[in-house]
Design a protein around this motif. Structure first.
Motif, PDB file in Angstrom:
ATOM      1  N   PRO A 117       0.799  -1.232   0.000  1.00  0.00           N
ATOM      2  CA  PRO A 117       0.000   0.000   0.000  1.00  0.00           C
ATOM      3  C   PRO A 117       0.832   1.284   0.000  1.00  0.00           C
ATOM      4  N   ILE A 118       2.071   1.198   0.435  1.00  0.00           N
ATOM      5  CA  ILE A 118       2.926   2.387   0.465  1.00  0.00           C
ATOM      6  C   ILE A 118       3.212   2.886  -0.949  1.00  0.00           C
ATOM      7  N   ASN A 119       3.090   2.006  -1.954  1.00  0.00           N
ATOM      8  CA  ASN A 119       3.400   2.403  -3.323  1.00  0.00           C
ATOM      9  C   ASN A 119       2.515   3.540  -3.811  1.00  0.00           C
ATOM     10  N   ASP A 120       1.253   3.576  -3.403  1.00  0.00           N
ATOM     11  CA  ASP A 120       0.372   4.665  -3.817  1.00  0.00           C
ATOM     12  C   ASP A 120       0.885   6.014  -3.302  1.00  0.00           C
ATOM     13  N   GLU A 121       1.313   6.022  -2.045  1.00  0.00           N
ATOM     14  CA  GLU A 121       1.855   7.254  -1.462  1.00  0.00           C
ATOM     15  C   GLU A 121       3.164   7.653  -2.157  1.00  0.00           C
ATOM     16  N   GLU A 163      12.346   4.264   4.976  1.00  0.00           N
ATOM     17  CA  GLU A 163      11.772   4.145   6.322  1.00  0.00           C
ATOM     18  C   GLU A 163      10.774   2.994   6.412  1.00  0.00           C
ATOM     19  N   MET A 164       9.886   2.920   5.427  1.00  0.00           N
ATOM     20  CA  MET A 164       8.788   1.962   5.495  1.00  0.00           C
ATOM     21  C   MET A 164       9.200   0.540   5.099  1.00  0.00           C
ATOM     22  N   LEU A 165      10.167   0.429   4.194  1.00  0.00           N
ATOM     23  CA  LEU A 165      10.534  -0.883   3.680  1.00  0.00           C
ATOM     24  C   LEU A 165      11.888  -1.381   4.174  1.00  0.00           C
ATOM     25  N   GLY A 166      12.592  -0.544   4.930  1.00  0.00           N
ATOM     26  CA  GLY A 166      13.886  -0.953   5.475  1.00  0.00           C
ATOM     27  C   GLY A 166      14.954  -1.124   4.410  1.00  0.00           C
ATOM     28  N   LEU A 167      14.973  -0.227   3.433  1.00  0.00           N
ATOM     29  CA  LEU A 167      15.915  -0.331   2.325  1.00  0.00           C
ATOM     30  C   LEU A 167      17.143   0.530   2.577  1.00  0.00           C
ATOM     31  N   SER A 168      18.239   0.164   1.912  1.00  0.00           N
ATOM     32  CA  SER A 168      19.420   1.018   1.931  1.00  0.00           C
ATOM     33  C   SER A 168      19.157   2.205   1.006  1.00  0.00           C
ATOM     34  N   LEU A 169      20.054   3.154   0.997  1.00  0.00           N
ATOM     35  CA  LEU A 169      19.890   4.323   0.134  1.00  0.00           C
ATOM     36  C   LEU A 169      19.833   3.908  -1.338  1.00  0.00           C
ATOM     37  N   LEU A 170      20.735   3.044  -1.740  1.00  0.00           N
ATOM     38  CA  LEU A 170      20.757   2.588  -3.130  1.00  0.00           C
ATOM     39  C   LEU A 170      19.491   1.803  -3.473  1.00  0.00           C
ATOM     40  N   GLU A 171      19.079   0.919  -2.575  1.00  0.00           N
ATOM     41  CA  GLU A 171      17.863   0.132  -2.810  1.00  0.00           C
ATOM     42  C   GLU A 171      16.630   1.028  -2.882  1.00  0.00           C
TER      43      GLU A 171
END
Length: 97
Positions: free
Chosen positions: A50-54, A73-81
């Motif tokens: 659901p975060i994709n819409d935002e 923040e929401m998906l726990g990704l690195s900067l590159l990811e």
């Protein structure tokens, strides 16, 4: 003494090259696995995050940096990811037009 230093430098170079090639192989495998996961999700009609819409809204507003930050923040990704994730959503938006 010079031979020892040269030998150590050569050994370090070999180790670094070995680690680099293994990382490249792992990244390729991960991309393949992500493609498979995406195909399975599409086949099973699993709704996307659901975060994709935002994130798409932020992208449309030209707030790419905020979108990357939110994705991280929401998906726990690195900067590159996070950047790659947002770039993928941007490409989907362009294709849909």
């Amino acid at each position: 003494m010079e031979y020892v230093l040269i030998s150590i430098c050569l050994l370090v170079a070999i180790v670094v090259f070995s680690i680099w090639t293994k990382m490249e192989k792992l990244e390729a495998r991960m991309k393949g696995m992500q493609t498979t996961i995406d195909q399975i999700a599409n086949h099973l009609d699993i709704p996307e995050n659901p975060i994709n819409d935002e994130l798409r809204k932020l992208i449309k507003e030209g707030k790419d940096i905020k979108a990357v930050k939110k994705a991280r923040e929401m998906l726990g990704l690195s900067l590159l990811e996070g950047k790659e994730y947002i770039d993928k959503l941007k490409m989907e938006l362009i294709i849909r037009r």
